[in-house]
Design an enzyme around this catalytic site. Structure first.
Site, PDB file in Angstrom:
ATOM      1  CG  HIS A  14      -0.404   0.248   2.533  1.00 10.08           C
ATOM      2  ND1 HIS A  14      -1.176   0.460   3.648  1.00 10.08           N
ATOM      3  CD2 HIS A  14       0.877   0.317   2.962  1.00 10.08           C
ATOM      4  CE1 HIS A  14      -0.401   0.649   4.694  1.00 10.08           C
ATOM      5  NE2 HIS A  14       0.847   0.566   4.322  1.00 10.08           N
ATOM      6  CB  CYS A  33       3.308   5.221   5.364  1.00  9.28           C
ATOM      7  SG  CYS A  33       3.736   4.247   6.803  1.00  9.28           S
ATOM      8  CG  HIS A  39       5.295   0.529   2.693  1.00  8.80           C
ATOM      9  ND1 HIS A  39       4.675   1.734   2.441  1.00  8.80           N
ATOM     10  CD2 HIS A  39       4.750   0.063   3.840  1.00  8.80           C
ATOM     11  CE1 HIS A  39       3.804   1.991   3.408  1.00  8.80           C
ATOM     12  NE2 HIS A  39       3.823   0.997   4.259  1.00  8.80           N
ATOM     13  CG  HIS A  41       2.359  -3.351   6.284  1.00  6.80           C
ATOM     14  ND1 HIS A  41       3.177  -2.982   7.317  1.00  6.80           N
ATOM     15  CD2 HIS A  41       2.042  -2.215   5.635  1.00  6.80           C
ATOM     16  CE1 HIS A  41       3.339  -1.670   7.298  1.00  6.80           C
ATOM     17  NE2 HIS A  41       2.661  -1.169   6.287  1.00  6.80           N
ATOM     18  CG  ASP A  79      -2.416 -13.319   0.145  1.00  9.67           C
ATOM     19  OD1 ASP A  79      -1.593 -12.637   0.798  1.00  9.67           O
ATOM     20  OD2 ASP A  79      -2.219 -14.508  -0.164  1.00  9.67           O
ATOM     21  CG  HIS A  80       0.840 -12.450  -2.617  1.00 10.63           C
ATOM     22  ND1 HIS A  80       0.395 -13.130  -1.515  1.00 10.63           N
ATOM     23  CD2 HIS A  80       2.166 -12.643  -2.659  1.00 10.63           C
ATOM     24  CE1 HIS A  80       1.418 -13.711  -0.917  1.00 10.63           C
ATOM     25  NE2 HIS A  80       2.509 -13.417  -1.592  1.00 10.63           N
ATOM     26  CD  GLU A 124      -0.298  -0.691   8.506  1.00 11.88           C
ATOM     27  OE1 GLU A 124      -1.231  -0.494   7.719  1.00 11.88           O
ATOM     28  OE2 GLU A 124       0.336   0.229   9.055  1.00 11.88           O
TER      29      GLU A 124
HETATM   30 NI    NI Z   1       2.423   0.744   5.663  1.00 13.79          NI
END
Ligand code: NI
Length: 135
Positions: A14, A33, A39, A41, A79-80, A124
């Protein structure tokens, strides 16, 4: 009333930024961020369903059923994936843990066949999470 929880994990990318803000404001508010290419998580999702125990099964909801619903409607879609770009139900939202929890709640709330959706929690990081209970 009993509360049962299904835990799932997903990995997503995100970027936190608000297109209405200037680059300087985005940097000030979101810091690293706001990295332009995003990046990732490793998220943990906890979905809690509340209800009475069915005396015939001993379940509030069979957690295999809950797992299937979460996989199909949430995990498969996020996911992914890149939350800013790939996920229809996150469209036009800043993909913070708060907004992810609210979005997942909205996806799941009318799909729980037994009991009632009680809370959606999105971790997160190990130390940071958001929880939404529908109001
Ligand atoms: Ni983040």
């Amino acid at each position: 009333m009993v509360y049962v929880t299904r835990r799932e994990t997903f990995s997503s990318a995100h970027r936190l930024y608000n297109p209405a803000f200037s680059d300087e404001e985005n940097d000030r508010i979101f810091g690293k961020c706001n990295n332009p290419n995003g990046h990732g998580h490793n998220y943990i999702l906890e979905v809690v369903v509340a209800g009475d125990v069915n005396p015939e099964t001993g379940y509030v909801i069979d957690l295999k059923v809950l797992k299937k619903i979460i996989k199909e409607h949430v995990i498969k879609k996020i996911d992914h994936k890149h939350l800013n770009l790939d996920v229809e139900f996150m469209k036009d939202l800043i993909p913070t843990a708060e907004n992810i929890a609210i979005s997942i709640w909205k996806v799941l709330v009318d799909k729980i066949p037994y009991g009632k959706l009680y809370s959606v929690k999105v971790y997160e990081t190990e130390n940071n999470y958001a929880e939404y209970k529908g109001e």
